[in-house]
Design a protein around this motif. Sequence first.
Motif, PDB file in Angstrom:
ATOM      1  N   ASN A  45       0.808  -1.224   0.000  1.00 20.72           N
ATOM      2  CA  ASN A  45       0.000   0.000   0.000  1.00 20.72           C
ATOM      3  C   ASN A  45       0.841   1.275   0.000  1.00 20.72           C
ATOM      4  OD1 ASN A  45      -2.722  -1.457   1.059  1.00 20.72           O
ATOM      5  ND2 ASN A  45      -0.997  -2.149   2.294  1.00 20.72           N
ATOM      6  N   ASP A  46       2.153   1.187  -0.179  1.00 19.87           N
ATOM      7  CA  ASP A  46       3.035   2.302   0.156  1.00 19.87           C
ATOM      8  C   ASP A  46       4.146   2.480  -0.874  1.00 19.87           C
ATOM      9  OD1 ASP A  46       3.969   4.408   1.703  1.00 19.87           O
ATOM     10  OD2 ASP A  46       5.113   3.120   3.054  1.00 19.87           O
ATOM     11  N   ALA A  47       3.775   2.730  -2.135  1.00 19.66           N
ATOM     12  CA  ALA A  47       4.769   2.904  -3.192  1.00 19.66           C
ATOM     13  C   ALA A  47       5.688   4.078  -2.869  1.00 19.66           C
ATOM     14  CB  ALA A  47       4.064   3.155  -4.530  1.00 19.66           C
ATOM     15  N   GLY A  48       6.993   3.849  -3.023  1.00 25.13           N
ATOM     16  CA  GLY A  48       7.962   4.894  -2.727  1.00 25.13           C
ATOM     17  C   GLY A  48       7.984   5.321  -1.274  1.00 25.13           C
ATOM     18  N   GLU A  49       7.289   4.560  -0.408  1.00 28.35           N
ATOM     19  CA  GLU A  49       7.151   4.887   1.019  1.00 28.35           C
ATOM     20  C   GLU A  49       6.560   6.278   1.235  1.00 28.35           C
ATOM     21  OE1 GLU A  49      10.827   4.149   3.066  1.00 28.35           O
ATOM     22  OE2 GLU A  49      10.959   2.090   2.339  1.00 28.35           O
ATOM     23  N   ALA A  50       5.803   6.767   0.242  1.00 25.98           N
ATOM     24  CA  ALA A  50       5.253   8.119   0.320  1.00 25.98           C
ATOM     25  C   ALA A  50       4.221   8.241   1.434  1.00 25.98           C
ATOM     26  CB  ALA A  50       4.637   8.509  -1.019  1.00 25.98           C
ATOM     27  N   ALA A  51       3.371   7.229   1.597  1.00 22.19           N
ATOM     28  CA  ALA A  51       2.309   7.304   2.607  1.00 22.19           C
ATOM     29  C   ALA A  51       2.883   7.261   4.014  1.00 22.19           C
ATOM     30  CB  ALA A  51       1.311   6.171   2.396  1.00 22.19           C
TER      31      ALA A  51
ATOM     32  N   ALA B  29      -0.211   4.849  -1.264  1.00 19.94           N
ATOM     33  CA  ALA B  29       0.463   5.250  -2.501  1.00 19.94           C
ATOM     34  C   ALA B  29       0.585   4.026  -3.394  1.00 19.94           C
ATOM     35  CB  ALA B  29       1.840   5.837  -2.201  1.00 19.94           C
ATOM     36  N   LEU B  30       0.368   4.225  -4.682  1.00 25.70           N
ATOM     37  CA  LEU B  30       0.421   3.116  -5.632  1.00 25.70           C
ATOM     38  C   LEU B  30       1.266   3.506  -6.831  1.00 25.70           C
ATOM     39  CD1 LEU B  30      -1.683   4.215  -8.018  1.00 25.70           C
ATOM     40  CD2 LEU B  30      -3.384   3.436  -6.381  1.00 25.70           C
ATOM     41  N   LEU B  31       1.778   2.492  -7.533  1.00 27.28           N
ATOM     42  CA  LEU B  31       2.552   2.730  -8.752  1.00 27.28           C
ATOM     43  C   LEU B  31       1.596   2.953  -9.911  1.00 27.28           C
ATOM     44  CD1 LEU B  31       5.332   0.016  -8.365  1.00 27.28           C
ATOM     45  CD2 LEU B  31       5.429   2.435  -7.743  1.00 27.28           C
ATOM     46  N   ALA B  32       1.905   3.931 -10.766  1.00 29.13           N
ATOM     47  CA  ALA B  32       0.993   4.264 -11.857  1.00 29.13           C
ATOM     48  C   ALA B  32       1.772   4.817 -13.041  1.00 29.13           C
ATOM     49  CB  ALA B  32      -0.043   5.279 -11.389  1.00 29.13           C
ATOM     50  N   ASP B  33       1.088   4.858 -14.185  1.00 27.83           N
ATOM     51  CA  ASP B  33       1.668   5.421 -15.406  1.00 27.83           C
ATOM     52  C   ASP B  33       1.458   6.930 -15.404  1.00 27.83           C
ATOM     53  OD1 ASP B  33       2.498   2.946 -16.437  1.00 27.83           O
ATOM     54  OD2 ASP B  33       0.522   2.558 -17.265  1.00 27.83           O
TER      55      ASP B  33
ATOM     56  N   ALA C  37      -0.410   8.674  -6.694  1.00 30.91           N
ATOM     57  CA  ALA C  37       0.073   7.873  -7.824  1.00 30.91           C
ATOM     58  C   ALA C  37       1.559   8.155  -8.028  1.00 30.91           C
ATOM     59  CB  ALA C  37      -0.725   8.206  -9.085  1.00 30.91           C
ATOM     60  N   VAL C  38       2.401   7.176  -7.762  1.00 33.45           N
ATOM     61  CA  VAL C  38       3.849   7.324  -7.865  1.00 33.45           C
ATOM     62  C   VAL C  38       4.306   6.804  -9.230  1.00 33.45           C
ATOM     63  CG1 VAL C  38       6.070   6.597  -6.905  1.00 33.45           C
ATOM     64  CG2 VAL C  38       4.132   7.063  -5.375  1.00 33.45           C
TER      65      VAL C  38
ATOM     66  N   ALA D 165      10.188   4.122  -8.692  1.00 32.84           N
ATOM     67  CA  ALA D 165       9.392   3.613  -7.570  1.00 32.84           C
ATOM     68  C   ALA D 165      10.171   3.522  -6.266  1.00 32.84           C
ATOM     69  CB  ALA D 165       8.842   2.231  -7.925  1.00 32.84           C
ATOM     70  N   GLN D 166      11.480   3.664  -6.321  1.00 33.00           N
ATOM     71  CA  GLN D 166      12.272   3.491  -5.107  1.00 33.00           C
ATOM     72  C   GLN D 166      12.046   4.650  -4.143  1.00 33.00           C
ATOM     73  OE1 GLN D 166      13.417   4.057  -8.122  1.00 33.00           O
ATOM     74  NE2 GLN D 166      15.133   5.500  -8.141  1.00 33.00           N
ATOM     75  N   ALA D 167      12.200   4.343  -2.858  1.00 33.47           N
ATOM     76  CA  ALA D 167      12.049   5.370  -1.822  1.00 33.47           C
ATOM     77  C   ALA D 167      13.344   6.175  -1.705  1.00 33.47           C
ATOM     78  CB  ALA D 167      11.717   4.704  -0.492  1.00 33.47           C
ATOM     79  N   PRO D 168      13.237   7.439  -1.240  1.00 29.64           N
ATOM     80  CA  PRO D 168      11.989   8.145  -0.918  1.00 29.64           C
ATOM     81  C   PRO D 168      11.344   8.730  -2.158  1.00 29.64           C
ATOM     82  CG  PRO D 168      13.848   9.573  -0.457  1.00 29.64           C
ATOM     83  CD  PRO D 168      14.438   8.254  -0.900  1.00 29.64           C
ATOM     84  N   SER D 169      10.109   9.175  -1.986  1.00 27.05           N
ATOM     85  CA  SER D 169       9.365   9.816  -3.069  1.00 27.05           C
ATOM     86  C   SER D 169       8.780  11.117  -2.539  1.00 27.05           C
ATOM     87  CB  SER D 169       8.257   8.885  -3.581  1.00 27.05           C
ATOM     88  OG  SER D 169       7.638   9.410  -4.730  1.00 27.05           O
ATOM     89  N   PRO D 170       9.621  12.143  -2.344  1.00 26.45           N
ATOM     90  CA  PRO D 170       9.173  13.358  -1.661  1.00 26.45           C
ATOM     91  C   PRO D 170       8.073  14.114  -2.394  1.00 26.45           C
ATOM     92  CG  PRO D 170      11.357  13.673  -2.609  1.00 26.45           C
ATOM     93  CD  PRO D 170      11.047  12.215  -2.717  1.00 26.45           C
ATOM     94  N   LYS D 171       8.024  14.007  -3.709  1.00 28.30           N
ATOM     95  CA  LYS D 171       6.972  14.720  -4.435  1.00 28.30           C
ATOM     96  C   LYS D 171       5.603  14.106  -4.161  1.00 28.30           C
ATOM     97  CE  LYS D 171       6.051  16.802  -8.953  1.00 28.30           C
ATOM     98  NZ  LYS D 171       6.531  16.978 -10.343  1.00 28.30           N
TER      99      LYS D 171
END
Length: 296
Positions: A36-42, A141-145, A201-202, A207-213
């Motif tokens: 549930n946590d793509a890029g560990e953003a959530a 957070a999820l992976l998306a196009d 949507a990451v 997809a790697q962490a972190p994903s600050p945006k």
Amino acid sequence: MSSDNEVPAQEFRRLLEPAAGDERVTVLMAAFEGWNDAGEAASDALKYLHHLWGAKRVAVIEPDEYYDFQFTRPEVHQTAAGTRKIKWPVTKIAKATIPGTAIDVIFVHGIEPSYRWRAYTAELLAKAAALNVNYVLLVGALLADVPHSRPIPVTATCDDAELRERFELEASEYEGPIGIVGVLNELALLAGLPTISLWAAVPHYVAQAPSPKAELALLNKVEDFLQVALPTAELLDDAQAWERGVNDLAAGDPEIAAYVRQLEEAKDTEDLPEATGESIAKEFERYLRRRGKDQP
């Protein structure tokens, strides 16, 4: 007399209604590491708020009944005293008060369990009841196009009719596999807790962490729902640096650069109708909240 930073009572009650006889509102915010946590953003968004508001731990969910320790392994750490201590994958529950508001927040942060999701969720909701939770805000957070060079989309959905109308949200139309966030969403509603789900949507190619945006996009939505101003200037710098770094990586690979341009064109076409007065007004309201917070 209220302070300059305090949310007006009529505005606060219009958005988040306290229970009968109460003056304060308690909002549970939950994020889970893993699927549930793509890029560990959530989870990073919740950690940011946890530290910002000085949350203190009030409970845990012990892991023994819910995790496969060969998959989610405990870790051993060196303590400040020089001893070694095993860190188990407990679900941490902490409480904070948002300064200048009548809102308390319960933070739930853990790893998606391996087993007995319904029992796990029932235990979590029992603790929520003991803490007088009024609303649930789920963060994922999820992976998306989607292209990294455009604003990160955040989908906000709600299956509670009254809350959905109040915030002008849509009901979720998703069908397919879900994680623990989806299970908690349904069972919280069954328990009578109005629930909102936020999903960032990451871009799947970074997809790697972190994903600050993506983290910043989630926090901007939290600002909207809680009607608070968050000091995110430093995170904005991190998000811009992250975007520049991805730009550099894409520039070195013609195939990735072409793919990103394709995503950008699709996103720009999709977003054309959204450049409305309403979206501009929301950004202006966020600006005013931050401006009010910065003033003495």
